[in-house]
Design a protein around this motif. Structure first.
Motif, mmCIF file in Angstrom:
data_model
loop_
_atom_site.group_PDB
_atom_site.id
_atom_site.type_symbol
_atom_site.label_atom_id
_atom_site.label_comp_id
_atom_site.label_asym_id
_atom_site.label_seq_id
_atom_site.Cartn_x
_atom_site.Cartn_y
_atom_site.Cartn_z
ATOM 1 N N ARG A 242 0.817 -1.225 0.000
ATOM 2 C CA ARG A 242 0.000 0.000 0.000
ATOM 3 C C ARG A 242 0.845 1.267 0.000
ATOM 4 O O ARG A 242 0.317 2.366 -0.176
ATOM 5 C CB ARG A 242 -0.914 0.030 1.227
ATOM 6 N N PHE A 243 2.160 1.132 0.212
ATOM 7 C CA PHE A 243 2.996 2.299 0.470
ATOM 8 C C PHE A 243 3.965 2.602 -0.676
ATOM 9 O O PHE A 243 4.596 1.705 -1.236
ATOM 10 C CB PHE A 243 3.796 2.099 1.765
ATOM 11 N N TRP A 244 4.071 3.887 -0.993
ATOM 12 C CA TRP A 244 5.102 4.406 -1.904
ATOM 13 C C TRP A 244 6.245 4.966 -1.067
ATOM 14 O O TRP A 244 6.022 5.501 0.015
ATOM 15 C CB TRP A 244 4.551 5.550 -2.750
ATOM 16 N N VAL A 245 7.461 4.891 -1.602
ATOM 17 C CA VAL A 245 8.598 5.492 -0.900
ATOM 18 C C VAL A 245 9.240 6.574 -1.764
ATOM 19 O O VAL A 245 9.146 6.563 -2.994
ATOM 20 C CB VAL A 245 9.661 4.434 -0.515
ATOM 21 N N GLY A 246 9.862 7.505 -1.093
ATOM 22 C CA GLY A 246 10.604 8.575 -1.756
ATOM 23 C C GLY A 246 11.634 9.121 -0.795
ATOM 24 O O GLY A 246 11.568 8.876 0.424
ATOM 25 N N ALA A 247 12.600 9.865 -1.312
ATOM 26 C CA ALA A 247 13.673 10.376 -0.465
ATOM 27 C C ALA A 247 14.091 11.763 -0.922
ATOM 28 O O ALA A 247 14.033 12.089 -2.109
ATOM 29 C CB ALA A 247 14.872 9.430 -0.484
ATOM 30 N N GLY A 248 14.513 12.582 0.038
ATOM 31 C CA GLY A 248 14.997 13.924 -0.266
ATOM 32 C C GLY A 248 15.877 14.424 0.859
ATOM 33 O O GLY A 248 15.833 13.907 1.984
ATOM 34 N N VAL A 249 16.671 15.439 0.559
ATOM 35 C CA VAL A 249 17.576 16.026 1.544
ATOM 36 C C VAL A 249 16.951 17.300 2.087
ATOM 37 O O VAL A 249 16.373 18.093 1.335
ATOM 38 C CB VAL A 249 18.950 16.332 0.914
ATOM 39 N N THR A 250 17.036 17.508 3.400
ATOM 40 C CA THR A 250 16.502 18.732 3.991
ATOM 41 C C THR A 250 17.247 19.941 3.433
ATOM 42 O O THR A 250 18.406 19.845 3.022
ATOM 43 C CB THR A 250 16.625 18.714 5.520
ATOM 44 N N ARG A 251 16.573 21.093 3.442
ATOM 45 C CA ARG A 251 17.191 22.316 2.930
ATOM 46 C C ARG A 251 18.481 22.638 3.682
ATOM 47 O O ARG A 251 19.410 23.224 3.150
ATOM 48 C CB ARG A 251 16.195 23.471 3.052
ATOM 49 N N SER A 252 18.538 22.231 4.946
ATOM 50 C CA SER A 252 19.734 22.466 5.756
ATOM 51 C C SER A 252 20.903 21.579 5.345
ATOM 52 O O SER A 252 22.026 21.777 5.833
ATOM 53 C CB SER A 252 19.400 22.194 7.227
ATOM 54 N N ARG A 254 21.353 18.708 6.311
ATOM 55 C CA ARG A 254 21.746 17.933 7.487
ATOM 56 C C ARG A 254 21.270 16.485 7.419
ATOM 57 O O ARG A 254 21.987 15.571 7.844
ATOM 58 C CB ARG A 254 21.165 18.612 8.734
ATOM 59 N N PHE A 255 20.064 16.244 6.870
ATOM 60 C CA PHE A 255 19.494 14.903 6.905
ATOM 61 C C PHE A 255 18.979 14.467 5.536
ATOM 62 O O PHE A 255 18.482 15.286 4.753
ATOM 63 C CB PHE A 255 18.330 14.838 7.904
ATOM 64 N N LEU A 256 19.097 13.174 5.302
ATOM 65 C CA LEU A 256 18.406 12.521 4.202
ATOM 66 C C LEU A 256 17.106 11.981 4.779
ATOM 67 O O LEU A 256 17.112 11.185 5.718
ATOM 68 C CB LEU A 256 19.258 11.384 3.624
#
Length: 721
Positions: A242-252, A254-256
């Motif tokens: 049921r789930f889609w995944v995606g990824a991005g980096v914070t504007r800072s 600091r984190f993925l």
């Protein structure tokens, strides 16, 4: 109103080959499901015969199509540049060139660290230091279809990646270029989903891949400079269908952030962006574990040297609330913006000194600044009564200005810069703190004057007493709507909490200038009026979307705006389901129905978990495979199963694409065949090389829209401006 050209060939009718579909003790004989065999030469021959028939039936509209195409083309400055956006040491922007189908991605160096006023560029004047990063026209050479699904430049400006789809199936091949040497690196990442990007240091690429059902289910890390994907590391995987995944980096930087979400539930995990590539043992840390029905999103802020997470969630807050928590203790939260019914919080973006909050209020999108210390909101407001304002291109962590996208039904798309209250005046050549500066507005050639057009919102009563918002736009020289019978083009969508907000359309002018009133029925199932509006038009309340649209149409007729003979309905994708349903419910209300990539065989699709998107869609429509009540409810409205005998259907034009992975071409192919069995004047056009968004290339897209508008105007009995 002229009917389909009687001189056209007889419509191609596929053979009936009934196949039994039995669920919950109910058997449905489907005579046309064999058309889903995409590789069968007989199926391809049928689709090509449909296209030939449609071309012949609408051949008399070719002069009108060409006029509309030239009108669209004549209003667009074909050689143009976008507003430059600063990132690092460069201004990034796009070019378009007359005669070229696709855009060109460029950049030019900033004048210095204090250069925050975007340069005024001219297509006719050479830009000092300009670099062409990607010419999509070169990439598309020799291909009928081209789509750019990923484009990113590393933070230091030395590397670029781009992902290309050449078939329309939304599977992209990513490549990498060294922008210092000009060398194309050996990296070739095939079969990726859209949205690939670099880690902040530019040494690795983060990308997602899909499973057999076209569900993005895995996040990968690829070391730049390596050929293929053999050495790539999987950093996240979600096996819940049921789930889609995606990824991005914070504007800072600091984190993925890795997000996994269904229609009603989400989960966010974090990795340290600086060490994830070098630490093979790095594992995502959950912010909050998933709980059914709870959605949330996360961004990162640094306040007085301390790391905070700003979390937007709906746990006990229908229209969402904003809280914050320290990175090390995400369960210990303090409220920033409490839940306020009628204010649907949509997103939060954290900068160094403030955050931006996007929300809906009174049916329209708004943008406001959030003070980290006082939690006060400062809404950025505009003068028009109907408009859409949203977060623009703001890649920097600590800018002195904020980009805001803006538009309405009569105001072309615009970009404003809001001068932040604490901005250093030395960084700007113009503007005062708190001031909005118009940096760019799409130029409409041919003497367009927004004062010649009007826009308004009215409210139509639904069967249950709910007031449905309806947006109208028209040309004033034909008189005000409601003062006399006018041709009306009624548009609707009504699913996934997607809102149809005020926006300008160059192509729409070709119908407004012929006296057509364009109307949007903001039916339940969309998100215009908050989360409850969505809840009241999904699952077991889905029929509200259809009856709302019918009630809006009836209101327009009964209030003297139009007549059924002068009204055409349009919707695409899930809005195509809306079109199929209203054609069955109230065929007498419309002269024509335009259904684009229509989801008209909904029950068949949602019963088959092997098809793309099906399991994910159960949160939106219900699970008819395992639930008899859901099965019976969907069967009661699914357009294909409910085509009616003995009624006069409006003229219907259905358009789709062979390689569409979201709504398969077979759905409208079956629907049109069934409609013809009951005598409907139904035409079908299938693009043989395209995807869910239709053909690629701006000229091709203009011609496709001219094709649709010519048919629509012909149904309405309007041809000349």
């Amino acid at each position: 109103m002229s009917p389909t050209d009687p001189a056209a060939s007889t419509p191609p009718q596929p053979a009936r080959r009934p196949q039994a579909r039995t669920h919950h003790g109910d058997t449905f004989e489907d005579p046309y499901d064999w058309l889903r065999a995409k590789d069968d030469p007989e199926v391809i021959a049928h689709l090509e015969a449909e296209n030939a028939h449609t071309d012949a039936a609408l051949a008399h509209l070719e002069p009108l199509r060409e006029r509309i195409f030239q009108e669209i083309k004549g209003r667009v400055r074909e050689t143009d540049l976008s507003l430059p956006s600063r990132r690092g040491d460069w201004w990034y922007y796009g070019r378009t060139i007359e005669g070229k189908q696709y855009g060109i991605q460029c950049r030019a160096p900033i004048a210095g660290p204090d250069d925050w006023t975007p340069p005024v560029l001219s297509p006719e004047v050479e830009v000092p230091g300009e670099q062409v990063l990607l010419d999509a026209n070169v990439e598309a050479e020799g291909h009928e279809f081209f789509s750019l699904g990923s484009f990113d430049v590393s933070n230091d400006g030395t590397r670029m990646l781009w992902g290309v789809d050449l078939a329309g199936d939304e599977r992209y091949t990513v490549r990498v270029k060294d922008l210092v040497t000009g060398e194309v690196l050996p990296d070739v990442l095939e079969g990726t989903f859209s949205g690939s990007h670099f880690l902040p240091d530019g040494t690795h690429i983060v990308y997602t891949t899909v499973d057999d059902a076209w569900r993005p289910d895995r996040v990968w890390l690829h070391p730049v400079g390596r050929a293929g994907r053999d050495e790539d590391r999987e950093i996240y995987r979600d096996d819940d269908e049921r789930f889609w995944v995606g990824a991005g980096v914070t504007r800072s930087d600091r984190f993925l952030i890795v997000e996994s979400g269904s229609s009603v539930t989400s989960e966010v995990a974090m990795l340290d962006a600086a060490t994830v590539a070098t630490d093979p043992e790095a594992r995502p840390r959950l912010v909050w574990p998933r709980r059914e029905g709870v959605e949330y999103g996360v961004d990162h802020a640094v306040i007085d040297g301390e790391d905070w997470l700003y979390i937007l969630h709906n746990d006990g807050a229908l229209d969402f609330e904003l809280v914050r928590a320290r990175v090390g203790a995400p369960d210990v939260v303090e409220t920033v913006l409490p839940h306020e019914p009628g204010r649907r919080l949509l997103d939060v973006d954290c900068f160094r000194d403030f955050a931006v909050v996007e929300y809906r209020r009174e049916g329209l999108p708004r943008v406001a600044l959030l003070d980290y210390r006082t939690h006060a909101l400062t809404e950025i407001s505009f003068d028009e009564p109907l408009y859409a304002a949203g977060f623009g291109s703001n890649p920097e962590w600590a800018p002195p200005v904020l980009r805001i996208g803006y538009g309405s039904f009569t105001t072309p798309g615009s970009v404003f810069e809001y001068v932040l209250p604490d901005a250093d005046p030395g960084l700007l050549r113009d503007g005062e703190p708190g001031e909005l500066i118009l940096r760019r507005q799409v130029e409409v050639l041919g003497g367009y004057d927004p004062a010649d057009y009007g826009q308004a919102r009215l409210w139509a009563p639904a069967q249950d007493g709910t007031r449905i918002p309806v947006s109208l736009v028209w040309k004033r020289s034909f008189g005000e709507p409601g003062a006399g019978i006018r041709p009306v083009h009624l548009y609707g969508y009504g699913s996934y909490e997607h809102s149809i907000d005020p926006s300008f359309s160059v192509a729409r002018l070709s119908e407004l200038d012929r006296g057509v009133v364009f109307a949007v029925a903001h039916v339940r199932g969309g998100g215009e009026m908050g989360r409850q509006w969505y809840e009241d038009g999904k699952l077991g309340a889905k029929r509200n979307s259809f009856t709302d649209f019918v009630d809006v149409a009836r209101h327009l007729v009964e209030s003297g705006y139009t007549t059924p003979q002068r009204m055409v309905a349009e919707g695409g994708s899930a809005g195509g389901l809306l079109m199929g349903a209203v054609a069955n419910l109230a065929p007498e209300l419309f002269a024509g129905v335009l259904a684009d990539v229509p989801f008209v065989d909904a029950l068949t699709t949602i019963l088959d978990p092997s098809l793309p998107l099906t399991v994910i869609e159960w949160d939106e429509w219900g699970d008819p495979l395992h639930d008899r009540e859901v099965y019976e409810y969907m069967k009661s409205y699914s357009p294909y199963e409910n085509v009616r005998e003995g009624v006069a259907y409006p003229r219907i034009l259905a358009m789709t694409s062979l390689n569409d992975t979201r709504v398969l071409y077979v759905e409208p192919a079956k629907w049109v065949a069934r409609l013809r069995e009951v005598g409907a004047d139904a035409l079908f056009k299938c693009e043989m090389v395209a995807g869910h968004g239709g053909v690629s290339g701006r000229y091709n897209s203009w011609r496709e829209r001219a094709f649709q508008l010519a048919w629509l105007l012909d149904v309405l009995g309007v041809a000349e401006a």
